[in-house]
Design a protein around this motif. Structure first.
Motif: not given
Length: 596
Positions: A520-524, A568-575, A585-596
């Protein structure tokens, strides 16, 4: 004067020899006991020295390992290599000391090597086995600290595990010292008692020998002398008795005086030994105070250097973020120039084809026909009716018109292509201008649109060189984030994927872009390619500053992307499963809805 029988003399000599032999045997046994107790005491002292030296080496090993982590976290490679070398030397010495403590052998004590024998006490063996296992745990945690991706000096679980294991090993060594000292105390007491008992035993044996000589030799001799004196007269008897008493008293006084002198010498030696021990104790206390003061100064200096290094790291991180922003803008501009260059290449090709077609236009036959008509102008009717060339001229003009019409269509098509390329260049420049504003503020962003824009900028013609683009962009609410940072990271990853696919031979080159919301609070965001792949040993090194495997690469793109992702409070990892098997390559960071 009467003579003692021969048998009595032999018995007397035999008894004297037995008594001397018993005395010598008792003295030898006492000396061997003292030597054995001294050997055991010396072994205990060597074990204590080896344990103290091992504990000191362990402290130095922990310090060098911590400084190596400091060098790794600050990218100070000289400090890292120097401390790693020192840590390796301390590790070898510690391993040798633990092996010597457990099963005997050479051990390092104060810069020198001493020989230890294997321990035969079960309790001590058990404690040595425990310290050996704790040493293995310390070595494993040290390797994990130096290979960890987490380069933070605070709140680092790997460093905390290493410090905890080192503390436990130090406590185990302290407990081992206490056990060795406790076990050595009886030996020391026995040694002291034996050393004190030797002079007393010597004096007792001398008295015993004196008593034997007196009872078995002197008394019979005295009796014979008395018999002789009685036969010579009463006066001789009285004088002999007086002399005998004087001799007895003199012998007693001499023995007492000898015992008193021996006791006085023993007391003097004891006082000298006690005074030497007292001086040694004073020197040891002074040395301990100096070491404590030096350790306190070293700790204060280390804390000051850690605080200074922390401030430098904060400043370096801020500079890295600024450099990452500049590198991101440079990367975007480079992509735009690359796209414009591709379109200019197409524009150049189209213009060259247009020039070639214009040069190939069949204008000369028209001029020749016009010259022919001009020459036949006085009699055009006759020329068209009588001359074979005049009769064929209308058919020739018809075919020439069809040819010119086809050429005009092709030329118009080339001109249209030129106009399309010019419009494409204008569209790329207009599209880049929409991202030209530099801001650090979060704004409502449609991440799917940002990914499509990045694909148009990085792969403008929908895939080149046989590359198939696979999109899997989930429909997400508008997120509140910095779209320029996201675009910068994605453009870097797409550029690396394009290079990996270009280096791969063969066909079926695929590039996949994924957008999902795992929580709910992460985007990938994932960039997946089936290019040349990455060796497993390089999966963490590729994010280090200046490290690159690309020819002509600067080694800053992935490092800057990782810093921006962390900001950005996220992570960048390679596999990657290995060379030739592609990479993800996976980029994950916190998801904050603009509507909320």
């Amino acid at each position: 004067m009467s003579t003692p029988p021969r048998a009595s003399m032999r018995s007397l000599v035999r008894s004297f020899v037995v008594l001397v032999a018993v005395s010598v045997a008792l003295q030898l046994a006492s000396l061997m006991a003292v030597r054995e107790i001294g050997r055991r005491t010396e072994q205990s002292r060597l074990l204590l020295s080896a344990s103290d030296a091992t504990r000191d080496l362990l402290d130095r090993y922990a310090s060098t390992t911590y400084l190596a982590v400091v060098g790794l976290s600050t990218s100070d490679w000289e400090l890292l290599l120097r401390q790693r070398k020192l840590a390796k030397e301390f590790e070898e010495q510690l391993s040798k000391n633990f092996a010597a403590l457990r099963q005997g052998g050479k051990a390092h004590i104060g810069g020198a090597e001493v020989s230890l024998v294997s321990e035969d006490d079960p309790a001590t063996k058990e404690r040595l086995a425990a310290t050996d296992s704790l040493w293995a745990e310390v070595r494993t945690s040290a390797v994990r600290v130096l290979r960890s991706d987490n380069q933070s000096l605070r709140n680092n679980p790997d460093i905390e595990r290493f410090q905890t294991a080192s503390q436990r090993l130090t406590e185990a060594l302290v407990t081992l010292d206490a056990d060795i000292r406790q076990r050595a105390e009886p030996d020391l007491r026995w040694l002291g008692q034996a050393q004190r008992a030797l002079p007393v035993g010597t004096v007792a044996l001398m008295l015993l020998l004196g008593a034997f000589v007196y009872r078995r030799i002197l008394l019979p001799f005295d009796a014979s002398m008395k018999d002789l004196a009685r036969s010579e007269g009463a006066l001789r008897v009285a004088r002999d008795e007086l002399e005998c008493r004087v001799e007895e008293r003199t012998a007693e006084l001499s023995a007492a005086n000898a015992a008193l002198v021996a006791e006085r010498e023993r007391l003097a030696h004891a006082n000298q030994a006690l005074e030497a021990q007292r001086e040694e104790l004073h020197r040891a206390n002074a040395e301990l105070e100096r070491q404590e003061q030096a350790l306190r100064r070293s700790n204060e200096e280390l804390e000051r250097r850690v605080e200074e290094r922390t401030a430098e790291l904060r400043e370096a991180q801020q500079r890295s973020l600024e450099l990452a922003r500049q590198a991101g803008m440079t990367e975007i501009a480079s992509n735009v120039l690359h796209n414009v260059g591709n379109v200019l290449n197409n524009l150049n090709t189209a213009s060259a084809m247009l020039a070639e077609r214009l040069r190939a236009l069949r204008v000369d036959p028209i001029l020749k026909a016009a010259e022919m008509l001009e020459a036949q102008k006085p009699d055009l009717a006759g020329f068209f009716s009588k001359d074979e060339r005049g009769r064929r001229l209308p058919e020739y003009f018809g075919k020439l018109g069809q040819n010119l019409t086809a050429e005009r269509g092709e030329l118009l098509s080339l001109v249209g292509a030129l106009e399309g390329h010019v419009a494409h260049i204008r569209a790329v420049v207009d599209f880049q201008q929409s991202y030209a504003t530099v801001t650090n503020l979060d704004e409502p962003v449609d991440l799917a649109v940002v990914l499509e824009d990045a694909l148009r900028m990085a792969v403008p013609s929908g895939g080149r060189g046989g590359v198939v683009i696979d999109r899997a962009l989930s429909s997400l609410p508008r997120a509140l984030c910095d779209k320029h940072k996201v675009l910068q990271i994605v453009l870097n990853l797409l550029g690396n994927a394009k290079w990996a696919l270009g280096e791969r031979e063969g066909e079926n080159k695929r590039l996949a872009v994924r957008l999902a919301r795992p929580a709910e609070d992460r985007v990938r965001i994932q960039i997946i390619d089936n290019g040349v792949g990455i060796d497993s040993a390089l999966l963490t090194k590729i994010f280090q500053h200046g490290f690159t495997t690309r020819k002509g690469g600067h080694g800053f793109g992935l490092h800057a992307s990782a810093l921006v992702a962390r900001a950005m409070g996220g992570t960048l990892v390679a596999e990657s499963e290995g060379p030739g098997l592609g990479a993800t390559f996976t980029l994950e960071f916190p998801f904050r809805s603009a509507e909320a």
